[in-house]
Design a protein around this motif. Structure first.
Motif, PDB file in Angstrom:
ATOM      1  N   GLY A  18       0.811  -1.212   0.000  1.00 53.77           N
ATOM      2  CA  GLY A  18       0.000   0.000   0.000  1.00 53.77           C
ATOM      3  C   GLY A  18       0.843   1.260   0.000  1.00 53.77           C
ATOM      4  N   VAL A  19       1.924   1.251   0.767  1.00 54.44           N
ATOM      5  CA  VAL A  19       2.834   2.400   0.814  1.00 54.44           C
ATOM      6  C   VAL A  19       3.429   2.655  -0.574  1.00 54.44           C
ATOM      7  CG1 VAL A  19       5.033   3.233   1.741  1.00 54.44           C
ATOM      8  CG2 VAL A  19       3.375   2.130   3.262  1.00 54.44           C
ATOM      9  N   GLU A  20       3.822   1.577  -1.254  1.00 51.78           N
ATOM     10  CA  GLU A  20       4.400   1.721  -2.591  1.00 51.78           C
ATOM     11  C   GLU A  20       3.370   2.230  -3.590  1.00 51.78           C
ATOM     12  OE1 GLU A  20       6.993  -0.916  -5.815  1.00 51.78           O
ATOM     13  OE2 GLU A  20       6.472  -1.741  -3.856  1.00 51.78           O
ATOM     14  N   LEU A  21       2.143   1.700  -3.508  1.00 50.76           N
ATOM     15  CA  LEU A  21       1.081   2.163  -4.402  1.00 50.76           C
ATOM     16  C   LEU A  21       0.798   3.648  -4.212  1.00 50.76           C
ATOM     17  CD1 LEU A  21      -1.680  -0.608  -4.528  1.00 50.76           C
ATOM     18  CD2 LEU A  21      -0.516   0.448  -6.471  1.00 50.76           C
ATOM     19  N   LEU A  22       0.780   4.073  -2.966  1.00 54.30           N
ATOM     20  CA  LEU A  22       0.547   5.488  -2.679  1.00 54.30           C
ATOM     21  C   LEU A  22       1.583   6.366  -3.379  1.00 54.30           C
ATOM     22  CD1 LEU A  22      -0.326   6.011   1.097  1.00 54.30           C
ATOM     23  CD2 LEU A  22      -1.619   6.781  -0.887  1.00 54.30           C
ATOM     24  N   ALA A  23       2.840   5.956  -3.279  1.00 57.53           N
ATOM     25  CA  ALA A  23       3.910   6.745  -3.879  1.00 57.53           C
ATOM     26  C   ALA A  23       3.800   6.774  -5.400  1.00 57.53           C
ATOM     27  CB  ALA A  23       5.267   6.176  -3.457  1.00 57.53           C
ATOM     28  N   LEU A  24       3.330   5.676  -5.982  1.00 61.26           N
ATOM     29  CA  LEU A  24       3.269   5.571  -7.436  1.00 61.26           C
ATOM     30  C   LEU A  24       2.017   6.192  -8.036  1.00 61.26           C
ATOM     31  CD1 LEU A  24       4.515   1.886  -7.871  1.00 61.26           C
ATOM     32  CD2 LEU A  24       5.789   3.977  -8.407  1.00 61.26           C
ATOM     33  N   GLU A  25       0.858   5.972  -7.369  1.00 62.68           N
ATOM     34  CA  GLU A  25      -0.418   6.316  -8.007  1.00 62.68           C
ATOM     35  C   GLU A  25      -1.372   7.144  -7.152  1.00 62.68           C
ATOM     36  OE1 GLU A  25      -2.269   3.031 -10.098  1.00 62.68           O
ATOM     37  OE2 GLU A  25      -0.420   1.873  -9.959  1.00 62.68           O
ATOM     38  N   GLY A  26      -1.112   7.277  -5.862  1.00 58.68           N
ATOM     39  CA  GLY A  26      -1.983   8.089  -5.028  1.00 58.68           C
ATOM     40  C   GLY A  26      -3.071   7.295  -4.327  1.00 58.68           C
ATOM     41  N   VAL A  27      -3.865   8.007  -3.544  1.00 59.16           N
ATOM     42  CA  VAL A  27      -4.872   7.375  -2.690  1.00 59.16           C
ATOM     43  C   VAL A  27      -5.906   6.590  -3.489  1.00 59.16           C
ATOM     44  CG1 VAL A  27      -6.745   7.837  -1.048  1.00 59.16           C
ATOM     45  CG2 VAL A  27      -4.591   9.079  -0.849  1.00 59.16           C
ATOM     46  N   THR A  31      -7.250   0.240  -3.662  1.00 55.93           N
ATOM     47  CA  THR A  31      -8.323  -0.747  -3.547  1.00 55.93           C
ATOM     48  C   THR A  31      -7.726  -2.035  -2.986  1.00 55.93           C
ATOM     49  OG1 THR A  31      -7.962  -1.641  -5.758  1.00 55.93           O
ATOM     50  CG2 THR A  31      -9.461   0.245  -5.564  1.00 55.93           C
ATOM     51  N   LEU A  32      -8.574  -2.878  -2.407  1.00 54.10           N
ATOM     52  CA  LEU A  32      -8.088  -4.151  -1.886  1.00 54.10           C
ATOM     53  C   LEU A  32      -7.451  -4.981  -2.996  1.00 54.10           C
ATOM     54  CD1 LEU A  32     -10.939  -5.203   0.572  1.00 54.10           C
ATOM     55  CD2 LEU A  32      -8.630  -4.467   1.157  1.00 54.10           C
ATOM     56  N   ARG A  33      -8.068  -4.969  -4.160  1.00 52.93           N
ATOM     57  CA  ARG A  33      -7.556  -5.762  -5.285  1.00 52.93           C
ATOM     58  C   ARG A  33      -6.159  -5.285  -5.702  1.00 52.93           C
ATOM     59  NH1 ARG A  33      -9.718  -9.090  -9.303  1.00 52.93           N
ATOM     60  NH2 ARG A  33     -11.733  -8.941  -8.243  1.00 52.93           N
ATOM     61  N   GLU A  34      -5.976  -3.969  -5.799  1.00 56.07           N
ATOM     62  CA  GLU A  34      -4.687  -3.445  -6.233  1.00 56.07           C
ATOM     63  C   GLU A  34      -3.605  -3.669  -5.184  1.00 56.07           C
ATOM     64  OE1 GLU A  34      -3.318  -2.039  -9.123  1.00 56.07           O
ATOM     65  OE2 GLU A  34      -5.079  -3.155  -9.776  1.00 56.07           O
ATOM     66  N   ILE A  35      -3.968  -3.524  -3.909  1.00 54.30           N
ATOM     67  CA  ILE A  35      -2.984  -3.762  -2.848  1.00 54.30           C
ATOM     68  C   ILE A  35      -2.559  -5.229  -2.858  1.00 54.30           C
ATOM     69  CG2 ILE A  35      -2.610  -3.814  -0.355  1.00 54.30           C
ATOM     70  CD1 ILE A  35      -4.497  -1.381  -0.161  1.00 54.30           C
ATOM     71  N   ALA A  36      -3.528  -6.139  -3.023  1.00 63.66           N
ATOM     72  CA  ALA A  36      -3.209  -7.566  -3.085  1.00 63.66           C
ATOM     73  C   ALA A  36      -2.311  -7.865  -4.282  1.00 63.66           C
ATOM     74  CB  ALA A  36      -4.496  -8.382  -3.162  1.00 63.66           C
ATOM     75  N   ARG A  37      -2.620  -7.275  -5.433  1.00 64.65           N
ATOM     76  CA  ARG A  37      -1.807  -7.497  -6.626  1.00 64.65           C
ATOM     77  C   ARG A  37      -0.386  -6.993  -6.405  1.00 64.65           C
ATOM     78  NH1 ARG A  37       0.241  -4.802 -10.467  1.00 64.65           N
ATOM     79  NH2 ARG A  37      -0.689  -2.840  -9.750  1.00 64.65           N
ATOM     80  N   MET A 112       0.898   9.836   0.633  1.00 62.46           N
ATOM     81  CA  MET A 112       0.820   9.423   2.038  1.00 62.46           C
ATOM     82  C   MET A 112       0.229  10.547   2.887  1.00 62.46           C
ATOM     83  SD  MET A 112       1.233   7.125   4.338  1.00 62.46           S
ATOM     84  CE  MET A 112       2.372   5.845   3.776  1.00 62.46           C
ATOM     85  N   PHE A 113       0.663  11.767   2.638  1.00 58.31           N
ATOM     86  CA  PHE A 113       0.168  12.907   3.412  1.00 58.31           C
ATOM     87  C   PHE A 113      -1.348  13.021   3.279  1.00 58.31           C
ATOM     88  CE2 PHE A 113      -0.620  17.510   3.994  1.00 58.31           C
ATOM     89  CZ  PHE A 113      -0.030  17.690   5.234  1.00 58.31           C
ATOM     90  N   GLU A 114      -1.862  12.834   2.072  1.00 57.77           N
ATOM     91  CA  GLU A 114      -3.305  12.900   1.882  1.00 57.77           C
ATOM     92  C   GLU A 114      -4.018  11.804   2.661  1.00 57.77           C
ATOM     93  OE1 GLU A 114      -6.748  12.445  -1.577  1.00 57.77           O
ATOM     94  OE2 GLU A 114      -4.637  12.539  -2.165  1.00 57.77           O
ATOM     95  N   LEU A 115      -3.533  10.565   2.552  1.00 56.90           N
ATOM     96  CA  LEU A 115      -4.195   9.448   3.230  1.00 56.90           C
ATOM     97  C   LEU A 115      -4.207   9.629   4.736  1.00 56.90           C
ATOM     98  CD1 LEU A 115      -5.480   6.597   3.128  1.00 56.90           C
ATOM     99  CD2 LEU A 115      -3.159   5.683   3.403  1.00 56.90           C
ATOM    100  N   MET A 116      -3.125  10.096   5.301  1.00 57.45           N
ATOM    101  CA  MET A 116      -2.992  10.202   6.752  1.00 57.45           C
ATOM    102  C   MET A 116      -4.087  11.054   7.381  1.00 57.45           C
ATOM    103  SD  MET A 116       1.152  10.610   6.763  1.00 57.45           S
ATOM    104  CE  MET A 116       1.264  11.493   8.328  1.00 57.45           C
ATOM    105  N   PHE A 117      -4.624  11.995   6.618  1.00 57.77           N
ATOM    106  CA  PHE A 117      -5.624  12.901   7.187  1.00 57.77           C
ATOM    107  C   PHE A 117      -6.994  12.758   6.531  1.00 57.77           C
ATOM    108  CE2 PHE A 117      -1.415  14.704   7.860  1.00 57.77           C
ATOM    109  CZ  PHE A 117      -1.430  14.843   9.239  1.00 57.77           C
ATOM    110  N   ARG A 118      -7.175  11.687   5.752  1.00 60.30           N
ATOM    111  CA  ARG A 118      -8.458  11.432   5.121  1.00 60.30           C
ATOM    112  C   ARG A 118      -9.333  10.577   6.043  1.00 60.30           C
ATOM    113  NH1 ARG A 118      -9.255  11.598  -0.382  1.00 60.30           N
ATOM    114  NH2 ARG A 118     -11.349  10.888   0.216  1.00 60.30           N
ATOM    115  N   HIS A 119      -9.863  11.197   7.075  1.00 57.53           N
ATOM    116  CA  HIS A 119     -10.663  10.442   8.035  1.00 57.53           C
ATOM    117  C   HIS A 119     -11.980   9.969   7.431  1.00 57.53           C
ATOM    118  CE1 HIS A 119      -8.494  11.028  12.009  1.00 57.53           C
ATOM    119  NE2 HIS A 119      -7.701  11.559  11.095  1.00 57.53           N
TER     120      HIS A 119
END
Length: 212
Positions: A18-27, A31-37, A112-119
């Motif tokens: 998930g951390v890598e996906l965030l850096a590459l493509e954003g929040v 998705t669960l499918r993309e994180i699993a892939r 990552m910054f966006e996700l951290m505060f997306r309550h």
């Protein structure tokens, strides 16, 4: 390796993916499918280790808060063991440092910054998120109290709002500054690329003019 070790290892892989996906493509990519892939596991694997999608996202955000704490030098000592007495000048210098570090993290790790505060995205995982995010706010509050001791004493309305309110207002301003810079709006407002004049005005407005 025990089954528990395997489960812990897979949880860590999913968070790392998930951390890598965030850096590459954003929040939007989380998705669960993309994180699993990205982790190289079956599409159903995340559900076996995280009860909800929000719980997995909160674990990824928690990783981000850990990185932010390290970047700001807040990973050690713990808040409970931090010194309780610091001069106003030292506290102001430290807050200046924290503010710049916060803005640098936002610029370097926008996803990552966006996700951290997306309550809204992390709804339902509040307890875990508070555990990872509150140390930063508590550190800022302690420093504000050192700069504004009369407010910390609660001796009257004339002393201004309590440190928690000042810290929350300062945080909100810094976060807004980070967002406006990321969206390109700050340049339109100020006519320049440097965030420094606005940052200095923000700190002076909430903490008083820096004598240094």
């Amino acid at each position: 390796m025990t089954e528990q070790d395997k489960a812990v290892g897979l949880r860590a892989r999913l968070v790392a993916a998930g951390v890598e996906l965030l850096a590459l493509e954003g929040v939007h990519a989380l998705t669960l499918r993309e994180i699993a892939r990205q982790a190289g596991v079956s599409h159903g694997a995340p559900r076996r280790h995280f009860a909800t999608h929000a719980e997995l996202l909160a674990a990824i955000a928690g990783h981000g808060f850990g990185e932010l704490a390290t970047a700001l030098g807040l990973d050690a000592p713990s808040p409970a063991s931090a010194p309780t007495s610091v001069s106003a000048a030292a506290a102001r210098a430290r807050l200046d440092e924290l503010a710049r570090g916060y803005l640098a993290f936002a610029a370097e790790r926008p996803g990552m910054f966006e996700l951290m505060f997306r309550h809204d995205v992390l709804e339902g995982s509040g307890a875990e998120l508070r555990r990872t995010s509150l140390p930063l706010f508590e550190a800022v509050t302690r420093l504000v109290a050192a700069i504004r001791p009369t407010a910390a004493d609660g001796n009257g309305a004339e002393d201004g709002p309590p440190p928690t309110v000042v810290a929350a207002t300062l945080w909100a301003n810094l976060h807004g500054l980070a967002q406006l810079r990321a969206w390109g709006s700050l340049r339109l407002a100020t006519g320049g690329d440097s965030v420094e004049p606005v940052l200095r005005a923000t700190l002076d407005a909430h903490l008083g003019r820096d004598a240094g």
